[in-house]
Design an enzyme around this catalytic site. Structure first.
Site, mmCIF file in Angstrom:
data_model
loop_
_atom_site.group_PDB
_atom_site.id
_atom_site.type_symbol
_atom_site.label_atom_id
_atom_site.label_comp_id
_atom_site.label_asym_id
_atom_site.label_seq_id
_atom_site.Cartn_x
_atom_site.Cartn_y
_atom_site.Cartn_z
ATOM 1 C CG ASP A 262 -21.449 -0.255 34.949
ATOM 2 O OD1 ASP A 262 -22.350 0.353 34.047
ATOM 3 O OD2 ASP A 262 -20.727 -1.121 34.338
ATOM 4 N NE ARG A 263 -26.419 -2.489 41.666
ATOM 5 C CZ ARG A 263 -27.086 -3.594 41.491
ATOM 6 N NH1 ARG A 263 -28.306 -3.536 41.501
ATOM 7 N NH2 ARG A 263 -26.475 -4.870 41.330
#
Length: 357
Positions: free
Chosen positions: A136-137
């Site tokens: 995930d970012r």
């Protein structure tokens, strides 16, 4: 990008078609299709051949993997890259929090893909972006990038089929409070949350299977540092499973917006262990805990050690306990029994014996 692979058919093998030989090496059907497109990509004893050519013991098989174009719609951008490892087949990168893996509508110039496009552009080398274990970012840590379609196919198969030759992914996370039980396995299927295109939720009726093994490593300053190992890789799996357990990660804007100590979800992919897709060598990498997660502990640093179920000592290779537990319930013919001893030996762990049923 061009990569040349040379195999020698062992004298102990029986005669077999090139296609079968390559599949035994982990090549996918798609890999074989891609090789067929280049008439000079496959050579037996230096002579171009087809996939149905019969290899004899002692024959030399040469493969030329060629890719002459780069990923479209990924503009090269000069961004910092923390390359932990690189060879002709793959890269391991320590991704910072806040950097997406792929470009998107609101993150078109700040992704890992942008940084790698620039990195290879500077080398005048075509590059197609293929990330194997996507983060995930706002999750920091280690991610694998394949440098050609063969390594990508073999590594992707490892992710999909952990029972035979999987990629062990260990994460560190921080939750508020004292996580109890101290260790365990979370088995809860995950699906999309109704009304949201981003959020996921536990869904025992329609969700996909998801399994996370966890162990509490340390408790400081009113928070728990937890080691987690994925048996599956669903979107937001750790974040939702820890919330399901009753201890959501701090700083998680989607599932627990507690930003008092940290401004992003306290989750870090800190260890990767896997077999090299081409050489077969066992590779092991770690990435230090980022400063923002380290600061949650206060004045005394986190202790990233615990008592290992296998060696009965303080052991940083916490995943081996999980692997041992998994092996104890599998049949002797299961793939994990073939792989586990090699992994333990290559990682130079302190185990003298390991009983496998």
């Amino acid at each position: 990008m061009e990569r040349t692979l040379i195999y020698t058919a062992d004298n102990s093998i029986v005669s077999m078609p090139v296609s079968r030989f390559l599949k035994q090496k982990g090549f996918s059907s798609q890999n074989l299709v891609q090789l067929k497109k280049d008439p000079s990509a496959v050579l037996a004893n230096g002579i171009p051949c087809f996939m149905n050519h019969i290899l004899q013991p002692g024959d030399t098989l040469t493969l030329h993997i060629r890719e002459n174009h780069s990923s479209e719609k990924i503009p090269p951008v000069n961004l910092p890259l923390n390359i932990v490892y690189e060879d002709a087949d793959l890269m391991v990168i320590n991704k910072p929090a806040g950097m997406p893996i792929h470009p998107s509508m609101n993150n078109y110039y700040n992704s890992l893909a942008n940084a790698l496009a620039y990195y290879f552009e500077q080398q005048n080398c075509p590059f197609i972006f293929r990330c194997i274990n996507r983060l995930d970012r706002d999750t920091s840590g280690l991610t694998i990038v394949a440098k050609h379609y063969v390594s990508a196919g073999i590594l992707s198969a490892m992710i999909a089929n952990k029972a035979t030759s999987g990629i062990t992914r260990e994460y560190l996370a921080i939750a508020k409070g004292s996580v109890r039980p101290l260790e365990g396995t979370i088995t809860a299927p995950l699906g999309r949350k109704e009304g949201s295109i981003i959020e996921r939720t536990v869904d025992f009726e329609n969700g996909e299977s998801a399994v996370t093994h966890y162990r509490v490593l340390d408790e400081k300053n009113g928070h728990s540092l937890v080691s987690l190992i994925l048996e599956t890789g669903r979107t937001h799996q750790i974040r939702i499973h820890m919330k399901h357990l009753g201890y959501p990660l701090i700083g998680d804007y989607l599932y627990n917006p507690d930003m008092e100590r940290i401004q992003r979800q306290a989750l870090h992919a800190w260890k990767l262990i896997f077999r090299h897709p081409i050489t077969g060598e066992i590779l092991s990498f770690t990435a230090p805990l980022p400063k923002d997660m380290a600061m949650v502990a206060g004045d005394t640093p986190w202790s990233i050690s615990s008592i290992c179920l296998v060696c009965k000592q303080s052991c940083r290779f916490l995943w081996c306990s999980i692997m041992h537990a998994v092996s104890s319930v599998l049949s002797p013919g299961s793939g994990i029994h073939r792989v586990l001893p090699d992994i333990l030996s290559s990682a130079r762990l302190r185990h003298t014996t390991l009983r496998i049923p």
